[in-house]
Design a protein around this motif. Structure first.
Motif, mmCIF file in Angstrom:
data_model
loop_
_atom_site.group_PDB
_atom_site.id
_atom_site.type_symbol
_atom_site.label_atom_id
_atom_site.label_comp_id
_atom_site.label_asym_id
_atom_site.label_seq_id
_atom_site.Cartn_x
_atom_site.Cartn_y
_atom_site.Cartn_z
ATOM 1 N N ILE A 53 0.454 2.885 5.058
ATOM 2 C CA ILE A 53 -0.377 2.618 3.889
ATOM 3 C C ILE A 53 0.503 2.438 2.655
ATOM 4 C CG2 ILE A 53 -2.360 3.375 2.540
ATOM 5 C CD1 ILE A 53 -2.940 3.087 5.544
ATOM 6 N N TRP A 54 0.351 1.290 1.984
ATOM 7 C CA TRP A 54 1.099 0.996 0.761
ATOM 8 C C TRP A 54 0.164 1.178 -0.439
ATOM 9 C CZ3 TRP A 54 6.248 -0.858 1.137
ATOM 10 C CH2 TRP A 54 6.675 -1.137 2.434
ATOM 11 N N LYS A 55 0.598 1.953 -1.409
ATOM 12 C CA LYS A 55 -0.250 2.214 -2.575
ATOM 13 C C LYS A 55 0.585 2.144 -3.854
ATOM 14 C CE LYS A 55 -3.494 5.307 -2.287
ATOM 15 N NZ LYS A 55 -4.237 6.605 -2.216
ATOM 16 N N ILE A 56 0.156 1.255 -4.769
ATOM 17 C CA ILE A 56 0.798 1.138 -6.081
ATOM 18 C C ILE A 56 -0.203 1.598 -7.123
ATOM 19 C CG2 ILE A 56 1.834 -0.423 -7.774
ATOM 20 C CD1 ILE A 56 2.644 -2.243 -5.480
ATOM 21 N N SER A 57 0.209 2.515 -7.979
ATOM 22 C CA SER A 57 -0.703 3.072 -8.978
ATOM 23 C C SER A 57 -0.017 3.196 -10.333
ATOM 24 C CB SER A 57 -1.223 4.442 -8.523
ATOM 25 O OG SER A 57 -0.148 5.334 -8.299
ATOM 26 N N GLU A 58 -0.843 3.260 -11.375
ATOM 27 C CA GLU A 58 -0.338 3.408 -12.740
ATOM 28 C C GLU A 58 -0.798 4.741 -13.302
ATOM 29 O OE1 GLU A 58 -0.588 1.272 -17.162
ATOM 30 O OE2 GLU A 58 -1.683 0.437 -15.460
ATOM 31 N N CYS A 59 0.157 5.531 -13.764
ATOM 32 C CA CYS A 59 -0.160 6.844 -14.340
ATOM 33 C C CYS A 59 -0.940 6.664 -15.644
ATOM 34 C CB CYS A 59 1.127 7.627 -14.594
ATOM 35 S SG CYS A 59 0.860 9.234 -15.391
ATOM 36 N N MET A 60 -2.050 7.399 -15.774
ATOM 37 C CA MET A 60 -2.853 7.324 -16.991
ATOM 38 C C MET A 60 -2.213 8.100 -18.139
ATOM 39 S SD MET A 60 -6.746 7.725 -15.553
ATOM 40 C CE MET A 60 -7.413 6.596 -14.309
#
Length: 237
Positions: free
Chosen positions: A71-78
């Motif tokens: 599973i590949w997951k790219i996220s942006e910290c709030m």
């Protein structure tokens, strides 16, 4: 059509795992804590890795194939608004995903900026050692550390005599102290064991060896830095 019995506990377990996967609180590798994040991209792929089994003598015995998901997951910290990449391995719908890779990575041993005051050859090799170590390797960094020790000795006194004689000559010519000689001799033994006898050191041991070698090289870097500073000292009017 036959009725299928469904285990309520299994359903509960599936829901618990699924809820944790959907949770938007993810560890931020910039903030160094769990933060709320916006998922920008998420995709899974089915893989069938081969698992190789070895016998007690270390020889290949047999292999089996498994079915897993990556599973590949790219996220942006709030919080800091920086981007995090996490790659997970999913072995079963009943188990939490296992984090196998993330970026930015956490360095096992931070890169010391003082090494840029050393000779270019030393700086380049030390950089390779750090990159290899922080990529998860153990033997290669220790082999590199052994080479680094060779380079330091040859640079100071030339390539003559046995290694122990070279260390003693470093002491005689006041490049190192007797206590430093004993430490370098220990670092040499670890290097030789890895190169010639296939020894696999622990991370604590490689850290210890690098501490020993860096202690010598740091003094060298400070000497070079002092020479640079002397050139820039304002002259008396």
């Amino acid at each position: 059509m036959d009725k299928i019995d469904v285990d309520p506990k299994a359903i509960d377990r599936l829901n618990e795992v699924d809820n944790r996967r959907k949770n938007n609180k993810i560890f931020c590798h910039h903030c160094k804590v769990e933060t709320k994040q916006t998922v920008l991209f998420e995709k899974g792929e089915i893989i069938t890795p081969e698992v190789v089994l070895f016998d007690e003598q270390g020889k290949r015995k047999e292999s089996v194939w498994t079915i897993e998901a990556r599973i590949w997951k790219i996220s942006e910290c709030m919080g800091c608004e920086e981007i995090n990449l996490n790659v997970y391995m999913r072995h079963s719908p009943f188990e939490d995903d296992t984090l196998i890779h993330h970026f930015p990575t956490k360095d096992f041993r931070p890169f010391p900026m003082w090494i840029t005051h050393l000779n270019k050859d030393f700086t380049e090799l030390l950089s390779e050692i750090y990159f290899s170590l922080n990529a998860g390797n153990i033997r290669l960094p220790l082999m590199g550390a052994r080479t680094l020790l060779d380079m330091f000795i040859v640079d100071k006194i030339g390539d003559t005599g046995t290694f122990k004689n070279k260390l003693q000559k470093l002491v005689d010519e006041k490049y190192i102290t007797n206590s430093s000689r004993e430490l370098l001799d220990l670092a040499l033994e670890y290097g030789n064991a890895t190169i010639h006898r296939g020894y696999q050191p622990t991370k604590e041991e490689i850290n210890g060896v690098l501490d020993i070698i860096e202690n010598i090289l740091h003094a060298e870097a400070l000497t070079d830095k002092t020479k640079e500073l002397r050139k820039s000292v304002p002259k008396n009017k």
